[in-house]
Design a protein around this motif. Structure first.
Motif, PDB file in Angstrom:
ATOM      1  N   TRP A 116       0.822  -1.213   0.000  1.00 33.11           N
ATOM      2  CA  TRP A 116       0.000   0.000   0.000  1.00 33.11           C
ATOM      3  C   TRP A 116       0.860   1.269   0.000  1.00 33.11           C
ATOM      4  CZ3 TRP A 116      -4.327   1.928  -1.367  1.00 33.11           C
ATOM      5  CH2 TRP A 116      -4.938   3.009  -0.723  1.00 33.11           C
ATOM      6  N   HIS A 117       1.487   1.573   1.103  1.00 31.71           N
ATOM      7  CA  HIS A 117       2.423   2.697   1.297  1.00 31.71           C
ATOM      8  C   HIS A 117       1.790   4.064   1.047  1.00 31.71           C
ATOM      9  CE1 HIS A 117       7.026   3.531   1.465  1.00 31.71           C
ATOM     10  NE2 HIS A 117       6.332   4.293   2.295  1.00 31.71           N
ATOM     11  N   LEU A 118       0.539   4.206   1.506  1.00 34.59           N
ATOM     12  CA  LEU A 118      -0.133   5.504   1.446  1.00 34.59           C
ATOM     13  C   LEU A 118      -0.701   5.906   2.803  1.00 34.59           C
ATOM     14  CD1 LEU A 118      -1.803   5.033  -2.020  1.00 34.59           C
ATOM     15  CD2 LEU A 118      -0.316   6.942  -1.415  1.00 34.59           C
ATOM     16  N   GLY A 119      -0.280   5.193   3.837  1.00 38.26           N
ATOM     17  CA  GLY A 119      -0.712   5.520   5.180  1.00 38.26           C
ATOM     18  C   GLY A 119      -1.861   4.655   5.662  1.00 38.26           C
ATOM     19  N   MET A 120      -1.758   4.201   6.918  1.00 35.23           N
ATOM     20  CA  MET A 120      -2.799   3.431   7.588  1.00 35.23           C
ATOM     21  C   MET A 120      -2.848   3.856   9.051  1.00 35.23           C
ATOM     22  SD  MET A 120      -2.370  -0.531   6.398  1.00 35.23           S
ATOM     23  CE  MET A 120      -2.705  -1.103   4.735  1.00 35.23           C
ATOM     24  N   ASP A 121      -4.007   3.700   9.648  1.00 37.27           N
ATOM     25  CA  ASP A 121      -4.193   4.023  11.059  1.00 37.27           C
ATOM     26  C   ASP A 121      -4.278   2.715  11.841  1.00 37.27           C
ATOM     27  OD1 ASP A 121      -4.826   5.027  13.521  1.00 37.27           O
ATOM     28  OD2 ASP A 121      -6.771   5.852  12.944  1.00 37.27           O
ATOM     29  N   PHE A 122      -3.183   2.354  12.504  1.00 34.50           N
ATOM     30  CA  PHE A 122      -3.130   1.119  13.278  1.00 34.50           C
ATOM     31  C   PHE A 122      -3.675   1.335  14.690  1.00 34.50           C
ATOM     32  CE2 PHE A 122       0.610   0.693  10.380  1.00 34.50           C
ATOM     33  CZ  PHE A 122       0.074  -0.299   9.591  1.00 34.50           C
ATOM     34  N   PRO A 123      -4.192   0.290  15.327  1.00 36.54           N
ATOM     35  CA  PRO A 123      -4.659   0.436  16.710  1.00 36.54           C
ATOM     36  C   PRO A 123      -3.486   0.723  17.646  1.00 36.54           C
ATOM     37  CG  PRO A 123      -4.677  -1.875  16.060  1.00 36.54           C
ATOM     38  CD  PRO A 123      -4.382  -1.074  14.815  1.00 36.54           C
ATOM     39  N   GLN A 134      -8.346  -4.967  17.404  1.00 37.23           N
ATOM     40  CA  GLN A 134      -9.062  -3.824  16.870  1.00 37.23           C
ATOM     41  C   GLN A 134      -8.723  -3.635  15.379  1.00 37.23           C
ATOM     42  OE1 GLN A 134     -11.376  -2.109  18.766  1.00 37.23           O
ATOM     43  NE2 GLN A 134     -10.891  -3.895  20.051  1.00 37.23           N
ATOM     44  N   PRO A 135      -9.643  -3.072  14.607  1.00 33.06           N
ATOM     45  CA  PRO A 135      -9.430  -2.964  13.157  1.00 33.06           C
ATOM     46  C   PRO A 135      -8.458  -1.848  12.773  1.00 33.06           C
ATOM     47  CG  PRO A 135     -11.501  -1.943  13.757  1.00 33.06           C
ATOM     48  CD  PRO A 135     -10.983  -2.600  15.006  1.00 33.06           C
ATOM     49  N   VAL A 136      -7.774  -2.050  11.644  1.00 31.53           N
ATOM     50  CA  VAL A 136      -6.995  -0.987  11.022  1.00 31.53           C
ATOM     51  C   VAL A 136      -7.966  -0.062  10.294  1.00 31.53           C
ATOM     52  CG1 VAL A 136      -5.218  -0.471   9.303  1.00 31.53           C
ATOM     53  CG2 VAL A 136      -5.002  -2.496  10.764  1.00 31.53           C
ATOM     54  N   LYS A 137      -7.725   1.243  10.385  1.00 40.35           N
ATOM     55  CA  LYS A 137      -8.618   2.225   9.773  1.00 40.35           C
ATOM     56  C   LYS A 137      -7.880   3.066   8.739  1.00 40.35           C
ATOM     57  CE  LYS A 137     -11.319   2.590  14.058  1.00 40.35           C
ATOM     58  NZ  LYS A 137     -11.770   3.508  15.148  1.00 40.35           N
ATOM     59  N   TYR A 147     -11.856  -5.578  -1.094  1.00 37.06           N
ATOM     60  CA  TYR A 147     -11.006  -6.613  -0.480  1.00 37.06           C
ATOM     61  C   TYR A 147      -9.582  -6.099  -0.430  1.00 37.06           C
ATOM     62  CZ  TYR A 147      -8.374 -10.989   0.026  1.00 37.06           C
ATOM     63  OH  TYR A 147      -7.510 -11.964   0.464  1.00 37.06           O
ATOM     64  N   PHE A 148      -8.890  -6.421   0.651  1.00 37.82           N
ATOM     65  CA  PHE A 148      -7.480  -6.074   0.779  1.00 37.82           C
ATOM     66  C   PHE A 148      -6.710  -7.221   1.410  1.00 37.82           C
ATOM     67  CE2 PHE A 148      -4.122  -4.489   3.743  1.00 37.82           C
ATOM     68  CZ  PHE A 148      -3.179  -4.152   2.779  1.00 37.82           C
ATOM     69  N   GLU A 164      -5.184  -9.059   6.135  1.00 38.10           N
ATOM     70  CA  GLU A 164      -6.315  -9.383   5.271  1.00 38.10           C
ATOM     71  C   GLU A 164      -7.524  -8.644   5.814  1.00 38.10           C
ATOM     72  OE1 GLU A 164      -8.049 -13.025   2.656  1.00 38.10           O
ATOM     73  OE2 GLU A 164      -7.178 -13.532   4.598  1.00 38.10           O
ATOM     74  N   GLY A 165      -8.138  -7.848   4.968  1.00 30.31           N
ATOM     75  CA  GLY A 165      -9.168  -6.954   5.479  1.00 30.31           C
ATOM     76  C   GLY A 165      -8.530  -5.944   6.419  1.00 30.31           C
ATOM     77  N   ARG A 166      -9.124  -5.764   7.582  1.00 29.44           N
ATOM     78  CA  ARG A 166      -8.627  -4.785   8.552  1.00 29.44           C
ATOM     79  C   ARG A 166      -7.764  -5.401   9.651  1.00 29.44           C
ATOM     80  NH1 ARG A 166     -11.087   0.089   7.689  1.00 29.44           N
ATOM     81  NH2 ARG A 166     -13.011   0.051   6.449  1.00 29.44           N
ATOM     82  N   TYR A 167      -7.427  -6.670   9.500  1.00 28.18           N
ATOM     83  CA  TYR A 167      -6.730  -7.355  10.585  1.00 28.18           C
ATOM     84  C   TYR A 167      -5.503  -8.103  10.076  1.00 28.18           C
ATOM     85  CZ  TYR A 167     -11.120  -6.435  13.002  1.00 28.18           C
ATOM     86  OH  TYR A 167     -12.218  -5.816  13.556  1.00 28.18           O
ATOM     87  N   ALA A 168      -4.496  -8.169  10.924  1.00 29.71           N
ATOM     88  CA  ALA A 168      -3.334  -8.996  10.644  1.00 29.71           C
ATOM     89  C   ALA A 168      -3.693 -10.444  10.974  1.00 29.71           C
ATOM     90  CB  ALA A 168      -2.152  -8.546  11.477  1.00 29.71           C
TER      91      ALA A 168
END
Length: 461
Positions: A116-123, A134-137, A147-148, A164-168
Protein backbone atom coordinates in the motif's frame (compact mmCIF):
# COMPACT_ATOMS: atom_id res chain seq x y z
CA UNK A 1 -11.94 11.38 -27.60
CA UNK A 2 -13.86 8.19 -28.34
CA UNK A 3 -17.15 7.45 -26.63
CA UNK A 4 -17.17 3.77 -25.84
CA UNK A 5 -20.65 3.15 -24.37
CA UNK A 6 -19.91 -0.46 -23.53
CA UNK A 7 -22.70 -2.81 -22.57
CA UNK A 8 -22.31 -4.28 -19.09
CA UNK A 9 -21.14 -7.62 -20.46
CA UNK A 10 -18.48 -5.84 -22.53
CA UNK A 11 -16.85 -3.92 -19.70
CA UNK A 12 -13.33 -5.26 -19.37
CA UNK A 13 -11.92 -6.72 -16.22
CA UNK A 14 -9.02 -4.53 -15.16
CA UNK A 15 -5.73 -5.57 -13.56
CA UNK A 16 -3.08 -3.00 -12.65
CA UNK A 17 0.26 -4.64 -11.88
CA UNK A 18 2.66 -2.19 -10.24
CA UNK A 19 6.26 -3.04 -9.55
CA UNK A 20 8.58 -1.23 -7.17
CA UNK A 21 11.87 0.35 -8.34
CA UNK A 22 11.91 -1.35 -11.76
CA UNK A 23 13.83 0.63 -14.35
CA UNK A 24 13.06 1.06 -18.04
CA UNK A 25 16.00 -1.23 -18.84
CA UNK A 26 14.65 -4.05 -16.68
CA UNK A 27 12.30 -5.39 -19.36
CA UNK A 28 14.02 -7.31 -22.12
CA UNK A 29 11.58 -6.08 -24.80
CA UNK A 30 12.66 -2.49 -24.03
CA UNK A 31 16.37 -3.13 -23.56
CA UNK A 32 18.13 -5.23 -26.21
CA UNK A 33 21.22 -5.30 -23.98
CA UNK A 34 19.42 -6.61 -20.89
CA UNK A 35 21.30 -9.36 -19.09
CA UNK A 36 18.15 -11.31 -18.30
CA UNK A 37 14.93 -12.09 -20.14
CA UNK A 38 11.39 -11.16 -19.12
CA UNK A 39 9.22 -13.27 -21.45
CA UNK A 40 5.91 -12.43 -19.78
CA UNK A 41 6.53 -8.69 -19.81
CA UNK A 42 7.61 -9.08 -23.42
CA UNK A 43 4.30 -10.85 -24.05
CA UNK A 44 2.35 -7.93 -22.58
CA UNK A 45 4.12 -5.68 -25.08
CA UNK A 46 3.77 -8.10 -28.01
CA UNK A 47 0.06 -8.62 -27.36
CA UNK A 48 -0.67 -5.02 -26.39
CA UNK A 49 1.05 -1.65 -26.55
CA UNK A 50 4.42 -0.64 -25.11
CA UNK A 51 4.27 3.03 -24.13
CA UNK A 52 7.95 3.89 -24.42
CA UNK A 53 7.43 7.42 -23.11
CA UNK A 54 5.42 6.40 -20.04
CA UNK A 55 6.10 8.02 -16.69
CA UNK A 56 5.42 7.67 -13.00
CA UNK A 57 4.48 11.05 -11.54
CA UNK A 58 7.32 10.96 -9.04
CA UNK A 59 10.67 9.23 -8.67
CA UNK A 60 9.81 7.64 -5.32
CA UNK A 61 7.11 5.39 -3.95
CA UNK A 62 4.29 7.09 -2.03
CA UNK A 63 3.64 10.03 -4.39
CA UNK A 64 3.68 7.82 -7.49
CA UNK A 65 1.10 5.50 -5.93
CA UNK A 66 -1.07 8.45 -5.05
CA UNK A 67 -0.83 9.73 -8.64
CA UNK A 68 -1.68 6.35 -10.15
CA UNK A 69 -4.71 5.76 -7.95
CA UNK A 70 -6.15 9.28 -8.01
CA UNK A 71 -5.05 10.84 -11.31
CA UNK A 72 -3.73 13.79 -9.29
CA UNK A 73 -0.20 14.96 -8.52
CA UNK A 74 0.80 14.14 -4.95
CA UNK A 75 2.55 17.49 -4.53
CA UNK A 76 -0.95 19.00 -4.43
CA UNK A 77 -1.31 17.27 -1.02
CA UNK A 78 0.65 17.81 2.20
CA UNK A 79 3.45 15.54 0.87
CA UNK A 80 5.94 17.90 -0.78
CA UNK A 81 8.94 15.57 -0.86
CA UNK A 82 10.04 12.09 0.19
CA UNK A 83 7.75 9.22 1.17
CA UNK A 84 5.53 8.19 4.05
CA UNK A 85 6.31 5.57 6.67
CA UNK A 86 3.98 2.63 7.34
CA UNK A 87 1.82 4.36 9.94
CA UNK A 88 0.05 7.68 9.51
CA UNK A 89 -3.00 9.45 8.11
CA UNK A 90 -3.75 8.10 4.65
CA UNK A 91 -2.65 10.51 1.93
CA UNK A 92 -5.85 9.82 -0.02
CA UNK A 93 -8.78 11.74 1.46
CA UNK A 94 -11.98 9.77 1.99
CA UNK A 95 -13.92 11.76 -0.61
CA UNK A 96 -11.20 11.55 -3.26
CA UNK A 97 -12.06 9.36 -6.28
CA UNK A 98 -9.65 6.50 -6.88
CA UNK A 99 -9.38 3.88 -9.60
CA UNK A 100 -11.13 1.54 -7.18
CA UNK A 101 -14.04 3.83 -6.33
CA UNK A 102 -14.53 4.78 -9.99
CA UNK A 103 -14.78 1.14 -10.99
CA UNK A 104 -16.75 0.04 -7.92
CA UNK A 105 -19.34 2.73 -8.60
CA UNK A 106 -19.61 1.46 -12.18
CA UNK A 107 -20.42 -2.12 -11.29
CA UNK A 108 -17.02 -3.69 -10.52
CA UNK A 109 -15.79 -5.94 -7.76
CA UNK A 110 -12.57 -4.32 -6.49
CA UNK A 111 -9.52 -5.74 -4.74
CA UNK A 112 -6.05 -4.67 -3.76
CA UNK A 113 -3.37 -7.26 -3.09
CA UNK A 114 0.16 -6.13 -2.26
CA UNK A 115 2.03 -3.10 -0.94
CA UNK A 116 0.00 0.00 0.00
CA UNK A 117 2.42 2.70 1.30
CA UNK A 118 -0.13 5.50 1.45
CA UNK A 119 -0.71 5.52 5.18
CA UNK A 120 -2.80 3.43 7.59
CA UNK A 121 -4.19 4.02 11.06
CA UNK A 122 -3.13 1.12 13.28
CA UNK A 123 -4.66 0.44 16.71
CA UNK A 124 -2.57 2.09 19.41
CA UNK A 125 -0.07 4.90 19.07
CA UNK A 126 3.01 2.64 19.05
CA UNK A 127 4.12 -0.94 19.67
CA UNK A 128 3.73 -0.30 23.42
CA UNK A 129 -0.06 -0.10 23.33
CA UNK A 130 -1.16 -2.12 20.30
CA UNK A 131 -4.44 -4.03 20.42
CA UNK A 132 -4.46 -6.12 17.27
CA UNK A 133 -8.01 -7.32 17.98
CA UNK A 134 -9.06 -3.82 16.87
CA UNK A 135 -9.43 -2.96 13.16
CA UNK A 136 -7.00 -0.99 11.02
CA UNK A 137 -8.62 2.23 9.77
CA UNK A 138 -8.13 4.73 6.96
CA UNK A 139 -6.72 2.10 4.59
CA UNK A 140 -7.56 0.46 1.23
CA UNK A 141 -11.03 -0.68 2.32
CA UNK A 142 -11.87 3.00 2.87
CA UNK A 143 -10.63 4.07 -0.58
CA UNK A 144 -12.86 2.05 -2.88
CA UNK A 145 -11.54 -1.49 -2.45
CA UNK A 146 -13.88 -4.31 -1.40
CA UNK A 147 -11.01 -6.61 -0.48
CA UNK A 148 -7.48 -6.07 0.78
CA UNK A 149 -4.60 -8.46 1.38
CA UNK A 150 -1.10 -7.15 1.76
CA UNK A 151 1.41 -5.12 3.71
CA UNK A 152 1.29 -1.48 4.84
CA UNK A 153 4.47 -0.12 3.21
CA UNK A 154 8.00 -0.95 2.11
CA UNK A 155 9.65 -3.71 4.06
CA UNK A 156 12.14 -1.37 5.72
CA UNK A 157 9.37 0.56 7.52
CA UNK A 158 8.04 -2.16 9.75
CA UNK A 159 4.58 -3.18 10.97
CA UNK A 160 5.16 -6.21 8.76
CA UNK A 161 2.41 -8.80 8.76
CA UNK A 162 0.05 -10.46 6.32
CA UNK A 163 -2.98 -8.19 6.65
CA UNK A 164 -6.32 -9.38 5.27
CA UNK A 165 -9.17 -6.95 5.48
CA UNK A 166 -8.63 -4.78 8.55
CA UNK A 167 -6.73 -7.35 10.58
CA UNK A 168 -3.33 -9.00 10.64
CA UNK A 169 -3.78 -12.74 10.25
CA UNK A 170 -0.87 -13.16 12.67
CA UNK A 171 -0.26 -9.92 14.61
CA UNK A 172 3.15 -8.19 14.41
CA UNK A 173 4.21 -8.85 17.99
CA UNK A 174 7.89 -9.54 17.34
CA UNK A 175 10.74 -7.21 16.35
CA UNK A 176 13.49 -7.23 13.76
CA UNK A 177 15.90 -5.06 11.78
CA UNK A 178 17.82 -5.38 8.54
CA UNK A 179 19.98 -8.48 8.25
CA UNK A 180 22.79 -9.25 5.77
CA UNK A 181 21.75 -10.36 2.28
CA UNK A 182 23.94 -12.97 0.64
CA UNK A 183 22.50 -12.37 -2.86
CA UNK A 184 22.64 -8.58 -3.07
CA UNK A 185 24.19 -5.47 -1.55
CA UNK A 186 21.08 -4.62 0.49
CA UNK A 187 19.37 -6.48 3.36
CA UNK A 188 16.91 -9.19 4.37
CA UNK A 189 13.84 -9.21 6.65
CA UNK A 190 13.67 -12.78 7.94
CA UNK A 191 13.64 -14.78 11.19
CA UNK A 192 14.88 -15.13 13.84
CA UNK A 193 12.91 -12.28 15.41
CA UNK A 194 13.15 -10.86 18.92
CA UNK A 195 10.62 -10.02 21.64
CA UNK A 196 11.50 -6.35 22.01
CA UNK A 197 13.15 -3.58 19.98
CA UNK A 198 15.89 -3.38 22.58
CA UNK A 199 16.65 -7.08 22.18
CA UNK A 200 16.90 -6.59 18.41
CA UNK A 201 19.35 -3.75 19.04
CA UNK A 202 21.57 -6.14 20.99
CA UNK A 203 21.44 -8.81 18.29
CA UNK A 204 21.48 -6.76 15.07
CA UNK A 205 22.77 -3.39 16.24
CA UNK A 206 19.57 -1.45 15.43
CA UNK A 207 16.32 -1.07 17.35
CA UNK A 208 13.71 -3.39 15.99
CA UNK A 209 10.57 -2.70 14.01
CA UNK A 210 7.30 -4.56 14.41
CA UNK A 211 6.98 -7.86 12.55
CA UNK A 212 4.75 -10.92 12.70
CA UNK A 213 6.45 -14.19 13.66
CA UNK A 214 5.33 -15.81 10.37
CA UNK A 215 6.49 -12.97 8.10
CA UNK A 216 9.36 -13.64 5.66
CA UNK A 217 10.31 -11.15 2.95
CA UNK A 218 10.79 -13.65 0.12
CA UNK A 219 7.18 -14.87 0.42
CA UNK A 220 5.65 -11.57 -0.73
CA UNK A 221 5.49 -12.21 -4.46
CA UNK A 222 4.13 -15.73 -4.11
CA UNK A 223 1.54 -14.80 -1.50
CA UNK A 224 0.34 -11.73 -3.38
CA UNK A 225 -0.05 -13.63 -6.64
CA UNK A 226 -1.74 -16.56 -4.89
CA UNK A 227 -4.24 -14.26 -3.16
CA UNK A 228 -4.96 -12.22 -6.29
CA UNK A 229 -5.65 -15.36 -8.32
CA UNK A 230 -7.73 -16.86 -5.51
CA UNK A 231 -9.86 -13.70 -5.34
CA UNK A 232 -10.27 -13.54 -9.13
CA UNK A 233 -11.32 -17.20 -9.19
CA UNK A 234 -14.15 -16.29 -6.83
CA UNK A 235 -15.28 -13.51 -9.18
CA UNK A 236 -14.84 -15.34 -12.51
CA UNK A 237 -18.48 -16.37 -12.78
CA UNK A 238 -19.67 -12.83 -12.10
CA UNK A 239 -17.19 -11.48 -14.66
CA UNK A 240 -18.67 -13.73 -17.32
CA UNK A 241 -22.22 -12.66 -16.49
CA UNK A 242 -21.69 -8.91 -16.54
CA UNK A 243 -20.10 -7.86 -13.24
CA UNK A 244 -16.37 -7.43 -13.97
CA UNK A 245 -13.53 -7.13 -11.48
CA UNK A 246 -10.65 -4.76 -10.80
CA UNK A 247 -7.44 -5.91 -9.14
CA UNK A 248 -4.64 -3.58 -8.07
CA UNK A 249 -1.56 -5.78 -7.63
CA UNK A 250 1.41 -3.74 -6.36
CA UNK A 251 4.40 -6.04 -5.95
CA UNK A 252 7.32 -5.41 -3.59
CA UNK A 253 9.92 -6.23 -6.23
CA UNK A 254 12.55 -5.42 -7.29
CA UNK A 255 12.72 -2.97 -4.34
CA UNK A 256 15.05 -3.93 -1.49
CA UNK A 257 15.23 -6.51 -0.02
CA UNK A 258 16.26 -8.26 -3.21
CA UNK A 259 15.34 -11.78 -2.15
CA UNK A 260 14.60 -14.15 -5.06
CA UNK A 261 13.41 -17.61 -4.11
CA UNK A 262 16.02 -20.37 -4.43
CA UNK A 263 14.47 -21.78 -7.60
CA UNK A 264 15.42 -18.55 -9.38
CA UNK A 265 19.03 -18.51 -8.21
CA UNK A 266 21.48 -18.65 -11.07
CA UNK A 267 19.01 -17.43 -13.69
CA UNK A 268 20.06 -14.56 -15.93
CA UNK A 269 23.40 -12.78 -15.92
CA UNK A 270 22.76 -9.87 -13.55
CA UNK A 271 23.11 -11.48 -10.13
CA UNK A 272 20.43 -11.50 -7.47
CA UNK A 273 18.71 -8.44 -8.89
CA UNK A 274 18.22 -10.10 -12.26
CA UNK A 275 16.94 -13.21 -10.51
CA UNK A 276 14.39 -11.08 -8.63
CA UNK A 277 13.10 -9.45 -11.81
CA UNK A 278 12.90 -12.89 -13.42
CA UNK A 279 10.84 -14.10 -10.44
CA UNK A 280 8.57 -11.06 -10.80
CA UNK A 281 8.10 -11.86 -14.48
CA UNK A 282 7.24 -15.44 -13.53
CA UNK A 283 4.36 -14.26 -11.35
CA UNK A 284 3.06 -12.02 -14.13
CA UNK A 285 3.01 -15.20 -16.19
CA UNK A 286 0.94 -16.92 -13.51
CA UNK A 287 -1.67 -14.17 -13.78
CA UNK A 288 -1.76 -14.52 -17.58
CA UNK A 289 -2.10 -18.28 -17.27
CA UNK A 290 -5.04 -17.91 -14.86
CA UNK A 291 -6.81 -15.57 -17.25
CA UNK A 292 -6.40 -18.03 -20.11
CA UNK A 293 -7.54 -21.04 -18.10
CA UNK A 294 -10.56 -19.20 -16.71
CA UNK A 295 -11.72 -17.89 -20.10
CA UNK A 296 -11.28 -14.27 -19.01
CA UNK A 297 -8.21 -13.44 -21.06
CA UNK A 298 -9.78 -11.73 -24.06
CA UNK A 299 -11.71 -9.13 -22.11
CA UNK A 300 -9.22 -8.30 -19.37
CA UNK A 301 -7.29 -5.06 -19.62
CA UNK A 302 -3.87 -5.21 -17.96
CA UNK A 303 -1.82 -2.13 -17.14
CA UNK A 304 1.75 -2.88 -16.07
CA UNK A 305 4.17 -0.24 -14.80
CA UNK A 306 6.61 0.69 -12.02
CA UNK A 307 6.45 3.39 -9.34
CA UNK A 308 9.85 4.86 -10.25
CA UNK A 309 13.24 4.04 -11.69
CA UNK A 310 15.85 1.66 -10.23
CA UNK A 311 17.50 1.91 -6.83
CA UNK A 312 21.09 3.23 -6.76
CA UNK A 313 22.57 -0.26 -7.07
CA UNK A 314 21.93 0.16 -10.81
CA UNK A 315 25.36 1.80 -10.99
CA UNK A 316 27.05 -1.31 -9.59
CA UNK A 317 25.20 -3.56 -12.04
CA UNK A 318 26.63 -1.63 -14.96
CA UNK A 319 30.17 -2.23 -13.69
CA UNK A 320 29.70 -5.82 -12.59
CA UNK A 321 27.23 -7.23 -15.13
CA UNK A 322 27.07 -4.63 -17.93
CA UNK A 323 23.34 -4.33 -17.27
CA UNK A 324 21.88 -0.81 -17.14
CA UNK A 325 18.52 -0.78 -15.36
CA UNK A 326 17.87 2.74 -16.66
CA UNK A 327 18.77 1.78 -20.24
CA UNK A 328 19.84 4.89 -22.15
CA UNK A 329 18.31 7.29 -19.63
CA UNK A 330 20.02 9.43 -17.01
CA UNK A 331 19.73 8.68 -13.30
CA UNK A 332 17.43 6.41 -11.36
CA UNK A 333 15.22 6.37 -8.30
CA UNK A 334 14.88 9.78 -6.54
CA UNK A 335 16.18 11.65 -9.60
CA UNK A 336 14.24 14.20 -11.63
CA UNK A 337 15.99 12.95 -14.79
CA UNK A 338 14.35 10.42 -17.12
CA UNK A 339 15.83 7.38 -15.41
CA UNK A 340 13.93 8.35 -12.27
CA UNK A 341 10.44 8.26 -13.78
CA UNK A 342 10.47 6.89 -17.35
CA UNK A 343 9.50 3.31 -16.60
CA UNK A 344 8.08 0.18 -18.27
CA UNK A 345 4.47 0.92 -19.23
CA UNK A 346 2.48 -1.81 -21.01
CA UNK A 347 -1.23 -2.09 -21.74
CA UNK A 348 -2.73 -5.36 -22.96
CA UNK A 349 -6.41 -5.89 -23.80
CA UNK A 350 -7.08 -8.47 -26.54
CA UNK A 351 -10.70 -7.35 -27.08
CA UNK A 352 -9.90 -3.66 -27.11
CA UNK A 353 -6.51 -2.96 -28.65
CA UNK A 354 -6.23 -2.63 -32.41
CA UNK A 355 -3.03 -3.90 -34.03
CA UNK A 356 -1.34 -5.24 -30.89
CA UNK A 357 2.42 -5.30 -30.75
CA UNK A 358 2.68 -1.57 -31.34
CA UNK A 359 5.03 0.83 -29.63
CA UNK A 360 3.74 4.28 -28.80
CA UNK A 361 6.23 7.05 -28.05
CA UNK A 362 3.59 9.66 -27.17
CA UNK A 363 3.94 11.20 -23.73
CA UNK A 364 1.72 9.47 -21.16
CA UNK A 365 1.67 9.30 -17.38
CA UNK A 366 0.37 6.82 -14.84
CA UNK A 367 -1.85 9.70 -13.80
CA UNK A 368 -3.73 9.08 -17.05
CA UNK A 369 -5.00 5.60 -16.19
CA UNK A 370 -8.00 7.04 -14.31
CA UNK A 371 -9.23 9.20 -17.21
CA UNK A 372 -8.53 6.40 -19.69
CA UNK A 373 -10.66 3.89 -17.78
CA UNK A 374 -13.40 6.48 -17.34
CA UNK A 375 -13.29 7.09 -21.09
CA UNK A 376 -13.54 3.38 -21.83
CA UNK A 377 -16.58 3.12 -19.57
CA UNK A 378 -18.16 6.27 -21.02
CA UNK A 379 -18.04 8.01 -17.65
CA UNK A 380 -17.47 11.75 -17.30
CA UNK A 381 -15.18 12.51 -14.38
CA UNK A 382 -16.45 15.13 -11.94
CA UNK A 383 -14.53 18.40 -11.64
CA UNK A 384 -12.95 17.35 -8.34
CA UNK A 385 -11.57 14.03 -9.56
CA UNK A 386 -8.57 13.09 -11.66
CA UNK A 387 -7.64 16.75 -12.16
CA UNK A 388 -4.28 15.86 -13.73
CA UNK A 389 -5.44 12.78 -15.66
CA UNK A 390 -5.76 12.77 -19.47
CA UNK A 391 -7.18 9.85 -21.40
CA UNK A 392 -5.09 7.93 -23.91
CA UNK A 393 -7.98 5.58 -24.78
CA UNK A 394 -7.90 6.63 -28.44
CA UNK A 395 -4.41 5.16 -28.78
CA UNK A 396 -5.76 1.72 -27.88
CA UNK A 397 -8.29 1.53 -30.69
CA UNK A 398 -6.70 3.71 -33.35
CA UNK A 399 -3.11 3.00 -34.40
CA UNK A 400 -3.10 6.31 -36.28
CA UNK A 401 -4.23 8.36 -33.27
CA UNK A 402 -1.91 11.27 -32.49
CA UNK A 403 -1.97 11.60 -28.73
CA UNK A 404 -0.71 14.96 -27.54
CA UNK A 405 -0.71 15.32 -23.80
CA UNK A 406 -0.68 18.64 -22.02
CA UNK A 407 2.66 19.28 -20.27
CA UNK A 408 3.53 16.53 -17.80
CA UNK A 409 4.97 17.56 -14.47
CA UNK A 410 7.43 15.24 -12.76
CA UNK A 411 8.74 15.46 -9.24
CA UNK A 412 11.85 14.16 -7.50
CA UNK A 413 12.56 12.87 -4.01
CA UNK A 414 13.91 16.20 -2.74
CA UNK A 415 11.06 18.23 -4.24
CA UNK A 416 12.60 19.28 -7.56
CA UNK A 417 10.22 19.62 -10.52
CA UNK A 418 10.43 19.11 -14.25
CA UNK A 419 7.94 19.97 -17.00
CA UNK A 420 7.83 18.01 -20.28
CA UNK A 421 5.91 19.05 -23.37
CA UNK A 422 6.47 17.14 -26.58
CA UNK A 423 10.21 16.50 -26.78
CA UNK A 424 11.22 19.45 -24.57
CA UNK A 425 11.93 18.97 -20.88
CA UNK A 426 12.59 21.81 -18.45
CA UNK A 427 14.17 20.90 -15.10
CA UNK A 428 13.43 23.66 -12.62
CA UNK A 429 15.93 25.23 -10.23
CA UNK A 430 16.17 23.68 -6.78
CA UNK A 431 18.50 24.65 -3.94
CA UNK A 432 21.91 24.99 -5.66
CA UNK A 433 20.78 23.40 -8.93
CA UNK A 434 20.13 25.75 -11.83
CA UNK A 435 17.55 25.72 -14.63
CA UNK A 436 18.12 22.98 -17.22
CA UNK A 437 16.55 22.39 -20.64
CA UNK A 438 16.82 19.23 -22.72
CA UNK A 439 15.63 18.26 -26.18
CA UNK A 440 14.75 14.63 -25.56
CA UNK A 441 14.37 13.91 -29.28
CA UNK A 442 18.06 14.66 -29.87
CA UNK A 443 19.36 14.00 -26.37
CA UNK A 444 17.33 11.34 -24.52
CA UNK A 445 20.22 10.87 -22.08
CA UNK A 446 19.94 14.51 -20.96
CA UNK A 447 23.66 15.09 -21.50
CA UNK A 448 23.50 18.62 -22.95
CA UNK A 449 21.74 21.48 -21.19
CA UNK A 450 20.57 23.77 -24.01
CA UNK A 451 18.95 26.45 -21.89
CA UNK A 452 21.19 29.17 -23.36
CA UNK A 453 20.21 28.20 -26.92
CA UNK A 454 16.43 28.12 -26.39
CA UNK A 455 15.43 30.57 -23.67
CA UNK A 456 12.04 31.06 -25.34
CA UNK A 457 11.23 27.34 -24.91
CA UNK A 458 12.17 27.52 -21.26
CA UNK A 459 10.00 30.59 -20.77
CA UNK A 460 7.04 28.83 -22.39
CA UNK A 461 7.43 25.74 -20.21
Amino acid sequence: MPQWHLAAAEKPNVIVIYTDDQGFGDASCLNPDAKFQTPNLDRLAAEGIAFTNGHSSDSVCTPSRYGLLTGRYAWRTTLKKGVMIAEGKCLIDDDRMTLASLLRDNGYHTAMVGKWHLGMDFPGSSYRDRDWTQPVKNMPLDKGFDYFYGIPASLNYGVLAWFEGRYAKVPPTKFTAKKPNDRHVDYRIMPPYQDSPEETAKVVGTRGMEVAPDFIDNQCLTRFTDKAIEWMEGKASDAKSGKPFFVYLPYTSPHYPVCPLPEFHGQGDAGGYGEFVIETDHHVGRVLKFLEQSGLDENTLIVYSSDNGPETSWKQRIKKFDHDSSSIYRGGKRDIYEGGHRVPFFVRWPNGIAEPGRRCDALVGQLDVLATLADILGVKLPEDAGEDSQSFASVLTDPAAEHERLPLVNHGFSGRFSVTEGTWKLVLPHKNAKLELYDLAKDPAEASNVISLHPEVADSL
